[in-house]
Motif scaffolding. Structure first.
Motif, PDB file in Angstrom:
ATOM      1  N   LEU A  98      -6.498  -1.830  -4.036  1.00  0.00           N
ATOM      2  CA  LEU A  98      -5.386  -0.952  -3.659  1.00  0.00           C
ATOM      3  C   LEU A  98      -4.541  -1.583  -2.556  1.00  0.00           C
ATOM      4  N   ALA A  99      -5.183  -2.263  -1.618  1.00  0.00           N
ATOM      5  CA  ALA A  99      -4.448  -2.906  -0.520  1.00  0.00           C
ATOM      6  C   ALA A  99      -3.559  -4.030  -1.033  1.00  0.00           C
ATOM      7  N   LYS A 100      -4.005  -4.766  -2.042  1.00  0.00           N
ATOM      8  CA  LYS A 100      -3.180  -5.841  -2.615  1.00  0.00           C
ATOM      9  C   LYS A 100      -1.873  -5.268  -3.165  1.00  0.00           C
ATOM     10  N   TYR A 101      -1.954  -4.123  -3.803  1.00  0.00           N
ATOM     11  CA  TYR A 101      -0.757  -3.489  -4.353  1.00  0.00           C
ATOM     12  C   TYR A 101       0.162  -3.031  -3.209  1.00  0.00           C
ATOM     13  N   LEU A 102      -0.402  -2.282  -2.257  1.00  0.00           N
ATOM     14  CA  LEU A 102       0.418  -1.762  -1.166  1.00  0.00           C
ATOM     15  C   LEU A 102       1.014  -2.868  -0.317  1.00  0.00           C
ATOM     16  N   ASP A 103       0.321  -3.988  -0.248  1.00  0.00           N
ATOM     17  CA  ASP A 103       0.799  -5.121   0.550  1.00  0.00           C
ATOM     18  C   ASP A 103       2.103  -5.683  -0.020  1.00  0.00           C
ATOM     19  N   LYS A 104       2.392  -5.403  -1.260  1.00  0.00           N
ATOM     20  CA  LYS A 104       3.618  -5.893  -1.895  1.00  0.00           C
ATOM     21  C   LYS A 104       4.830  -4.994  -1.623  1.00  0.00           C
ATOM     22  N   LEU A 105       4.601  -3.839  -1.033  1.00  0.00           N
ATOM     23  CA  LEU A 105       5.698  -2.896  -0.766  1.00  0.00           C
ATOM     24  C   LEU A 105       6.305  -3.157   0.598  1.00  0.00           C
ATOM     25  N   PRO A 106       7.586  -2.879   0.734  1.00  0.00           N
ATOM     26  CA  PRO A 106       8.198  -2.977   2.068  1.00  0.00           C
ATOM     27  C   PRO A 106       7.703  -1.816   2.941  1.00  0.00           C
ATOM     28  N   ASP A 107       7.799  -1.990   4.250  1.00  0.00           N
ATOM     29  CA  ASP A 107       7.413  -0.901   5.140  1.00  0.00           C
ATOM     30  C   ASP A 107       8.271   0.322   4.859  1.00  0.00           C
ATOM     31  N   PRO A 108       7.699   1.511   5.060  1.00  0.00           N
ATOM     32  CA  PRO A 108       8.471   2.729   4.806  1.00  0.00           C
ATOM     33  C   PRO A 108       9.677   2.830   5.734  1.00  0.00           C
ATOM     34  N   ARG A 109      10.680   3.503   5.214  1.00  0.00           N
ATOM     35  CA  ARG A 109      11.918   3.694   5.996  1.00  0.00           C
ATOM     36  C   ARG A 109      11.723   4.804   6.987  1.00  0.00           C
TER      37      ARG A 109
END
Length: 156
Positions: free
Chosen positions: A145-156
């Motif tokens: 799950l962390a690998k997936y979330l690591d690909k997202l930009p930080d929340p606005r």
């Protein structure tokens, strides 16, 4: 890379480790007077059962946190995602696939497969009543799950 989103999973990991340590301590030192006096009506079997189910409990908790983060991500990017009319019917796969398609570079099939492995494990645990032997470990679920979330930009 989203440190904010992965940090949420780290909080679940810390809670898992603290709970496992506490339960292990209680089970190991059950016969000491101090432990027995503080446990009230609970008995050793209650704590042994909780300890044997800890991965199950926390895989479910971890995936629920992950799903909530995906929903937050979509809500924070309303112009990028068009939700179906029946939002209560949206499955987690809609979020996983939809978010992955919008990322640049795209989130790989292997990373998505890792998420789906965790989802399948969670579904198996929740819907079959199999409570003691998840198909993946808590740490494998966390990594996927962390690998997936690591690909997202930080929340606005």
């Amino acid at each position: 890379m989203s440190r904010s989103y992965t940090q949420e999973l780290t909080l679940v990991r810390t809670e898992y480790e603290a709970t496992k340590l506490a339960l292990s301590h209680i089970v190991r030192f059950w016969n000491t007077e101090e432990v027995i006096q503080k446990m009230g009506e609970r008995n050793l079997v209650d704590f042994q059962r909780a300890l044997s189910h800890i991965d199950v409990t926390y895989i479910v908790r971890l995936f629920a946190t992950f799903e909530g983060l995906l929903k937050h991500f979509v809500a924070a990017h309303p112009t990028e995602f068009t939700l179906p009319k029946q939002t209560q019917d949206i499955k987690v796969g809609w979020y996983v696939d939809g978010i992955a398609r919008k990322q640049s570079p795209r989130i790989s099939v292997n990373i998505k497969k890792g998420v789906y492995d965790v989802r399948d494990c969670r579904n198996d645990l929740m819907h079959t009543g199999r409570v003691t032997s998840p198909s993946i470990t808590f740490y494998e679920a966390l990594t996927n799950l962390a690998k997936y979330l690591d690909k997202l930009p930080d929340p606005r």
